[in-house]
Design a protein around this motif. Structure first.
Motif, PDB file in Angstrom:
ATOM      1  N   VAL A  64       0.848  -1.200   0.000  1.00  0.00           N
ATOM      2  CA  VAL A  64       0.000   0.000   0.000  1.00  0.00           C
ATOM      3  C   VAL A  64       0.884   1.251   0.000  1.00  0.00           C
ATOM      4  N   LEU A  65       1.932   1.245   0.789  1.00  0.00           N
ATOM      5  CA  LEU A  65       2.855   2.388   0.832  1.00  0.00           C
ATOM      6  C   LEU A  65       3.534   2.596  -0.518  1.00  0.00           C
ATOM      7  N   VAL A  66       3.993   1.520  -1.151  1.00  0.00           N
ATOM      8  CA  VAL A  66       4.651   1.614  -2.460  1.00  0.00           C
ATOM      9  C   VAL A  66       3.704   2.234  -3.480  1.00  0.00           C
ATOM     10  N   VAL A  67       2.454   1.781  -3.497  1.00  0.00           N
ATOM     11  CA  VAL A  67       1.484   2.317  -4.459  1.00  0.00           C
ATOM     12  C   VAL A  67       1.237   3.798  -4.190  1.00  0.00           C
ATOM     13  N   TRP A  68       1.041   4.166  -2.928  1.00  0.00           N
ATOM     14  CA  TRP A  68       0.772   5.577  -2.624  1.00  0.00           C
ATOM     15  C   TRP A  68       1.943   6.472  -2.990  1.00  0.00           C
ATOM     16  N   GLN A  69       3.146   5.952  -2.935  1.00  0.00           N
ATOM     17  CA  GLN A  69       4.301   6.763  -3.313  1.00  0.00           C
ATOM     18  C   GLN A  69       4.308   7.061  -4.811  1.00  0.00           C
ATOM     19  N   GLN A  70       3.591   6.263  -5.607  1.00  0.00           N
ATOM     20  CA  GLN A  70       3.564   6.453  -7.055  1.00  0.00           C
ATOM     21  C   GLN A  70       2.399   7.313  -7.539  1.00  0.00           C
ATOM     22  N   VAL A  71       1.356   7.435  -6.744  1.00  0.00           N
ATOM     23  CA  VAL A  71       0.151   8.137  -7.180  1.00  0.00           C
ATOM     24  C   VAL A  71       0.149   9.546  -6.611  1.00  0.00           C
ATOM     25  N   ARG A  72       0.124  10.519  -7.490  1.00  0.00           N
ATOM     26  CA  ARG A  72       0.097  11.923  -7.084  1.00  0.00           C
ATOM     27  C   ARG A  72      -1.275  12.510  -7.419  1.00  0.00           C
ATOM     28  N   ASN A 124     -10.240  -0.508   2.111  1.00  0.00           N
ATOM     29  CA  ASN A 124      -9.808   0.846   2.481  1.00  0.00           C
ATOM     30  C   ASN A 124      -8.831   1.421   1.469  1.00  0.00           C
ATOM     31  N   PHE A 125      -7.917   0.571   0.986  1.00  0.00           N
ATOM     32  CA  PHE A 125      -6.964   1.016  -0.034  1.00  0.00           C
ATOM     33  C   PHE A 125      -7.700   1.507  -1.272  1.00  0.00           C
ATOM     34  N   TYR A 126      -8.636   0.703  -1.781  1.00  0.00           N
ATOM     35  CA  TYR A 126      -9.363   1.105  -2.992  1.00  0.00           C
ATOM     36  C   TYR A 126     -10.296   2.281  -2.723  1.00  0.00           C
ATOM     37  N   HIS A 127     -10.881   2.348  -1.549  1.00  0.00           N
ATOM     38  CA  HIS A 127     -11.729   3.486  -1.209  1.00  0.00           C
ATOM     39  C   HIS A 127     -10.914   4.781  -1.274  1.00  0.00           C
ATOM     40  N   ARG A 128      -9.731   4.736  -0.694  1.00  0.00           N
ATOM     41  CA  ARG A 128      -8.863   5.920  -0.697  1.00  0.00           C
ATOM     42  C   ARG A 128      -8.404   6.276  -2.119  1.00  0.00           C
ATOM     43  N   LEU A 129      -8.043   5.259  -2.906  1.00  0.00           N
ATOM     44  CA  LEU A 129      -7.622   5.497  -4.279  1.00  0.00           C
ATOM     45  C   LEU A 129      -8.761   6.096  -5.102  1.00  0.00           C
ATOM     46  N   LEU A 130      -9.964   5.519  -4.994  1.00  0.00           N
ATOM     47  CA  LEU A 130     -11.116   6.047  -5.729  1.00  0.00           C
ATOM     48  C   LEU A 130     -11.439   7.471  -5.295  1.00  0.00           C
ATOM     49  N   ALA A 131     -11.336   7.763  -3.995  1.00  0.00           N
ATOM     50  CA  ALA A 131     -11.596   9.120  -3.509  1.00  0.00           C
ATOM     51  C   ALA A 131     -10.595  10.110  -4.109  1.00  0.00           C
ATOM     52  N   LEU A 132      -9.327   9.700  -4.220  1.00  0.00           N
ATOM     53  CA  LEU A 132      -8.310  10.558  -4.820  1.00  0.00           C
ATOM     54  C   LEU A 132      -8.639  10.835  -6.286  1.00  0.00           C
ATOM     55  N   VAL A 133      -9.020   9.799  -7.027  1.00  0.00           N
ATOM     56  CA  VAL A 133      -9.362   9.975  -8.440  1.00  0.00           C
ATOM     57  C   VAL A 133     -10.618  10.838  -8.573  1.00  0.00           C
ATOM     58  N   GLU A 134     -11.627  10.589  -7.737  1.00  0.00           N
ATOM     59  CA  GLU A 134     -12.855  11.387  -7.789  1.00  0.00           C
ATOM     60  C   GLU A 134     -12.569  12.858  -7.505  1.00  0.00           C
ATOM     61  N   GLU A 135     -11.704  13.135  -6.549  1.00  0.00           N
ATOM     62  CA  GLU A 135     -11.369  14.524  -6.249  1.00  0.00           C
ATOM     63  C   GLU A 135     -10.672  15.183  -7.432  1.00  0.00           C
TER      64      GLU A 135
END
Length: 196
Positions: A64-72, A124-135
């Motif tokens: 999860v940390l590795v993925v978050w480091q790649q997504v801005r 939770n990981f996908y919820h957070r990722l989807l929220a980032l994309v939606e924003e």
């Protein structure tokens, strides 16, 4: 034992566990296979982890940390700038998971269904990722760079497209490089699939 050696040994065990879980899946992997892949003794494994589940949880947290480091977050200034940021995000994420196929297998195929706690972690990981994309889509709509649409549905489509490209790569059905994946996703988002 010095802290650095402790961290190095833990990382060695986790690298071996990633390989073992990525190759055989969570349920089929034994502690013996993890220690063999890591090149450590069974007792060494138990100095750092209570069980294979404990090691799997640590891998999932690291993933999860590795993925978050790649997504801005996308910061829309112009349509051209948004395209560049989408391309960079998708390429960085795809390259990271292609370079770490064992992690991709764990994220895309192995983590769901292990137990309710892992399912919740993935949710939770996908919820957070989807929220980032939606924003990012909301900001794009505010600037009239993104058409009026259901942001939740668009976010699922975008995340789903990236997941499917990585899943097919992992299965070996298609082996595009990260740059090609990012380029085609960017074109799909901005140009669609119909010829002009």
């Amino acid at each position: 034992m010095p802290r650095r050696l402790t961290a190095d040994m833990r990382d060695t065990i986790l690298r071996g566990a990633r390989v073992a879980f990525g190759r055989r899946g969570y349920h089929a992997t034994s502690i013996s296979e993890i220690v063999a892949a890591a090149g450590v003794a069974r007792g060494t494994f138990y100095k750092y982890f209570d069980s294979k589940r404990d090691a799997f949880a640590a891998i999932l947290d690291d993933l999860v940390l590795v993925v978050w480091q790649q997504v801005r977050p996308i910061r829309p200034a112009s349509a051209k700038d948004v395209r560049r940021q989408i391309h960079e995000n998708v390429e960085a994420l795809c390259r990271t998971l292609i370079d770490n196929l064992d992690l991709a297998r764990i994220l895309l195929a192995e983590a769901i269904g292990v137990d309710p706690e892992f399912d919740e972690k993935i949710r939770n990981f996908y919820h957070r990722l989807l929220a980032l994309v939606e924003e990012s889509l909301r900001e794009g709509q505010t600037l009239r760079l993104v058409r009026d649409a259901d942001r939740a549905a668009l976010a699922m489509c975008l995340v789903g497209a990236v997941k499917e490209m990585l899943f097919q790569y992992m299965l070996g059905t298609r082996r595009l490089d990260a740059r090609a994946m990012a380029r085609e996703l960017e074109r799909l988002v901005f140009e669609g699939i119909f010829a002009a």
